[in-house]
Design a protein around this motif. Structure first.
Motif, short mmCIF file in Angstrom:
data_model
loop_
_atom_site.label_atom_id
_atom_site.label_comp_id
_atom_site.label_asym_id
_atom_site.label_seq_id
_atom_site.Cartn_x
_atom_site.Cartn_y
_atom_site.Cartn_z
N MET A 282 -10.09 11.00 1.64
CA MET A 282 -10.25 9.64 1.13
C MET A 282 -11.72 9.27 0.92
O MET A 282 -12.02 8.34 0.19
CB MET A 282 -9.59 8.64 2.07
CG MET A 282 -8.06 8.77 2.16
SD MET A 282 -7.19 8.76 0.57
CE MET A 282 -7.52 7.10 0.01
N ARG A 283 -12.63 10.03 1.52
CA ARG A 283 -14.06 9.79 1.27
C ARG A 283 -14.42 10.13 -0.18
O ARG A 283 -15.33 9.52 -0.76
CB ARG A 283 -14.91 10.63 2.22
CG ARG A 283 -14.75 10.27 3.69
CD ARG A 283 -15.43 11.30 4.57
NE ARG A 283 -15.08 11.13 5.99
CZ ARG A 283 -15.20 12.08 6.90
NH1 ARG A 283 -15.69 13.28 6.56
NH2 ARG A 283 -14.85 11.86 8.15
N ASP A 284 -13.73 11.11 -0.74
CA ASP A 284 -14.06 11.57 -2.09
C ASP A 284 -13.18 10.95 -3.17
O ASP A 284 -13.56 10.91 -4.34
CB ASP A 284 -13.95 13.10 -2.16
CG ASP A 284 -15.05 13.80 -1.39
OD1 ASP A 284 -16.19 13.27 -1.40
OD2 ASP A 284 -14.79 14.85 -0.79
N PHE A 285 -12.00 10.50 -2.81
CA PHE A 285 -11.12 9.87 -3.78
C PHE A 285 -11.54 8.43 -4.06
O PHE A 285 -11.93 7.69 -3.16
CB PHE A 285 -9.67 9.84 -3.26
CG PHE A 285 -8.92 11.12 -3.44
CD1 PHE A 285 -8.88 11.76 -4.67
CD2 PHE A 285 -8.22 11.67 -2.38
CE1 PHE A 285 -8.17 12.94 -4.84
CE2 PHE A 285 -7.50 12.84 -2.54
CZ PHE A 285 -7.47 13.48 -3.78
N ARG A 327 -3.10 7.10 9.27
CA ARG A 327 -3.83 8.37 9.23
C ARG A 327 -5.26 8.20 8.73
O ARG A 327 -5.97 9.19 8.55
CB ARG A 327 -3.06 9.38 8.37
CG ARG A 327 -1.80 9.90 9.07
CD ARG A 327 -0.80 10.50 8.09
NE ARG A 327 0.34 11.11 8.79
CZ ARG A 327 1.36 10.43 9.29
NH1 ARG A 327 1.38 9.09 9.17
NH2 ARG A 327 2.36 11.04 9.89
N GLY A 328 -5.67 6.97 8.50
CA GLY A 328 -7.06 6.70 8.20
C GLY A 328 -7.41 6.38 6.78
O GLY A 328 -8.59 6.29 6.42
N ALA A 329 -6.41 6.16 5.91
CA ALA A 329 -6.70 5.81 4.52
C ALA A 329 -7.11 4.34 4.43
O ALA A 329 -6.46 3.48 5.03
CB ALA A 329 -5.49 6.06 3.65
N PRO A 330 -8.17 4.03 3.68
CA PRO A 330 -8.54 2.62 3.48
C PRO A 330 -7.48 1.92 2.63
O PRO A 330 -7.01 2.47 1.64
CB PRO A 330 -9.87 2.72 2.71
CG PRO A 330 -10.34 4.12 2.91
CD PRO A 330 -9.12 4.96 3.05
N ARG A 424 -0.95 -7.17 1.34
CA ARG A 424 -1.41 -6.13 2.25
C ARG A 424 -2.85 -5.70 1.98
O ARG A 424 -3.39 -4.85 2.69
CB ARG A 424 -0.50 -4.89 2.15
CG ARG A 424 0.92 -5.06 2.63
CD ARG A 424 1.05 -5.33 4.13
NE ARG A 424 0.41 -4.33 4.98
CZ ARG A 424 1.01 -3.25 5.47
NH1 ARG A 424 2.28 -3.01 5.18
NH2 ARG A 424 0.35 -2.40 6.26
N GLY A 425 -3.48 -6.26 0.96
CA GLY A 425 -4.85 -5.89 0.63
C GLY A 425 -4.96 -4.46 0.11
O GLY A 425 -5.97 -3.78 0.35
N LEU A 426 -3.95 -4.01 -0.64
CA LEU A 426 -3.93 -2.65 -1.16
C LEU A 426 -4.69 -2.56 -2.48
O LEU A 426 -5.21 -3.55 -2.98
CB LEU A 426 -2.48 -2.18 -1.31
CG LEU A 426 -1.63 -2.26 -0.03
CD1 LEU A 426 -0.19 -1.84 -0.30
CD2 LEU A 426 -2.25 -1.40 1.07
N GLY A 427 -4.71 -1.35 -3.04
CA GLY A 427 -5.58 -1.09 -4.20
C GLY A 427 -4.98 -1.32 -5.55
O GLY A 427 -5.68 -1.24 -6.56
N GLY A 428 -3.66 -1.58 -5.63
CA GLY A 428 -3.07 -1.82 -6.92
C GLY A 428 -1.68 -1.22 -7.04
O GLY A 428 -1.03 -0.88 -6.05
N ALA A 429 -1.21 -1.10 -8.30
CA ALA A 429 0.13 -0.61 -8.58
C ALA A 429 0.07 0.47 -9.65
O ALA A 429 -0.78 0.43 -10.55
CB ALA A 429 1.02 -1.75 -9.05
N MET A 430 0.96 1.43 -9.55
CA MET A 430 1.10 2.51 -10.53
C MET A 430 2.56 2.59 -10.97
O MET A 430 3.45 2.33 -10.16
CB MET A 430 0.65 3.83 -9.91
CG MET A 430 0.92 5.08 -10.76
SD MET A 430 2.59 5.78 -10.54
CE MET A 430 2.42 6.65 -8.98
N VAL A 431 2.81 2.96 -12.22
CA VAL A 431 4.19 3.17 -12.67
C VAL A 431 4.37 4.56 -13.25
O VAL A 431 3.50 5.10 -13.93
CB VAL A 431 4.64 2.12 -13.72
CG1 VAL A 431 4.63 0.72 -13.13
CG2 VAL A 431 3.79 2.19 -14.98
#
Length: 454
Positions: A282-285, A327-330, A424-431
């Protein structure tokens, strides 16, 4: 010919298999009469709006890049993931006209006439770039800020990932080949098409869709325990190569650009633990797209939900989000995957609403048994033959006519999930995938409005 990814057999044993009725008013179509609210371009927003465009959708579904503009989807998306780029037995990114292995014709050779072109201008014989790639470039010109990523692998084309990343030398060669082909745009020569730099500027990053490092995917896809650390090293290599290329461009007088790096990742905890060192990768993604569908599929003997927001003692979107967070994902790098299709069964017995009942097999469908686009399911919902059922507590819907059942996300479910992303303060949505939506982009509009509810 191998199937492409109409099945994201992602969870089956601890890993399933395979990749609603409309109770909301259909929004206005994407034309000059659309409201100012519908015309908003969200490409500068923090929340990502990502859609997969399928290379092969231009054939059976006749879904062209231009349709993203006509539907209004392009104005609401921040990213388009182009599915897919293949990995050769030698462990390199490649484009080749081998049936089932590549389609340069669709990618960059096929001439597009004026009627199907994003800007209304037909391709000429002499231009080096045509096909989907050129149309995506035109779409980006029309919608500044829209990014296009090449998605590598998918269910069918993950076969050679494990080999390609098994040593430092192989990883370096693999990553270099992908950057050379897609980021630098050095396409194979095909008549007047292709050549050095022909597709430069089309792609803004790499989406790694390896299904799955360290655990089973399609039958012909090998995996080993070493995949887990090798995946981490692969992502580090991609990040290093992409950043290095951006620096080189800057030294040549070009504006410094950040090339994005993402991945499609699984929902099953066993698959997460087998293949992903979460904190490290997740540091690189820039972000990862969470599998939010195919929790249950049409090959199973009992009907079930395929994409519930919540579920007790079962796979769900909320479970997936929590497992990655633990597991530590932001949170702001987690993008929730949502389906624009349904999973279906026929010969459903047991009565009631049809859920959790035995069946005789996948339901008949327009393109693939047991798998149907949302736009087709909307027609079933409006036919009067099917009844729409909703589990409001757990956030999912299904159609049932007494014999066949389809589990899917309609605009009401999609909007609820988008609101969950905000909460939830997540990063967005994908379809997955854009060709399953209606002609006026109901699914994308519903997600867009849900993400705006903050």
């Amino acid at each position: 010919m191998r199937r492409r990814i109409l099945a994201r057999l992602a969870i089956a044993t601890c890993a399933t298999s395979l990749p609603v009725s409309l109770l909301v008013t259909a929004p206005a179509s994407a034309d000059s009469s659309s409201s100012q609210n519908d015309k908003k371009n969200h490409q500068s927003d923090d929340l990502r709006r990502i859609g997969y465009f399928t290379q092969w959708g231009v054939y059976g579904r006749d879904f062209q890049v231009q349709d993203l503009d006509k539907s209004g989807a392009a104005a609401r998306l921040t990213h388009i993931n182009y599915a897919f780029g293949n990995v050769s037995p030698e462990g390199k990114c490649f484009l080749d006209s081998v049936p089932g292995e590549g389609d340069p014709w669709a990618d960059y050779v096929r001439p597009i006439d004026a009627a199907n072109s994003v800007d209304g201008v037909a391709d000429t014989y002499s231009q080096p770039l045509a096909g989907n790639f050129n149309q995506l470039a035109k779409l980006k010109e029309k919608h500044p800020g829209l990014k296009v990523l090449i998605s590598l692998g998918g269910w069918s084309w993950s076969t050679h990932f494990s080999h390609a990343v098994s040593t430092p030398a192989k990883r370096k060669a693999f990553v270099k080949s992908c950057v050379d082909l897609y980021i630098k745009g050095n396409l194979p020569q095909d008549g007047t098409r292709g050549g050095e730099g022909a597709a430069a500027g089309v792609f803004d990053g790499i989406d790694v869709d390896w299904e799955w490092p360290g655990s089973s995917g399609e039958d012909d896809t090998p995996y080993t325990p070493a995949d887990k650390k090798n995946f981490t090293a692969l992502i580090r290599e991609f990040r290093t190569e992409l950043d290095g290329y951006a620096k080189a461009q800057q030294k040549q007088g070009q504006q410094r650009k950040h090339y994005e790096l993402s991945a499609f990742v699984p929902t099953a905890p066993a698959k997460i633990d087998a293949g992903f060192e979460v904190r490290k990768i997740m540091r690189d993604f820039d972000f990862v797209n969470l599998q939010g569908y195919d929790f249950h599929v049409s090959g199973e003997k009992t009907t079930n939900q395929q994409s519930a927001l919540y579920a007790k003692d079962d796979f769900s979107v909320n479970q997936t989000v929590n497992d990655w967070l633990r597991r530590g994902a932001p949170a702001d790098k987690l993008v929730v995957g949502m389906p624009l299709y349904g999973q279906g069964w026929t010969g459903v017995s047991g009565g009631g609403d049809g859920l959790h009942q035995p069946n005789t097999g996948p339901a008949p469908a327009k393109h693939q048994a047991g798998y149907e686009d949302y736009k087709e399911l909307k027609k079933l919902a409006a036919s009067g033959t099917y009844k729409v059922y909703r589990d409001k507590k757990n956030g999912h819907a299904w159609l049932f006519d007494g014999n066949s059942l389809w589990t899917y996300d309609d605009p009401k479910v999609l909007r609820t999930k988008a609101e969950y992303v905000v909460d939830r303060g997540l990063g967005g949505a994908m379809v997955w995938s854009l060709d399953g939506d209606t002609a006026d982009g109901e699914g994308i509009r519903a997600i867009d409005r849900g993400l705006d509810d903050d």
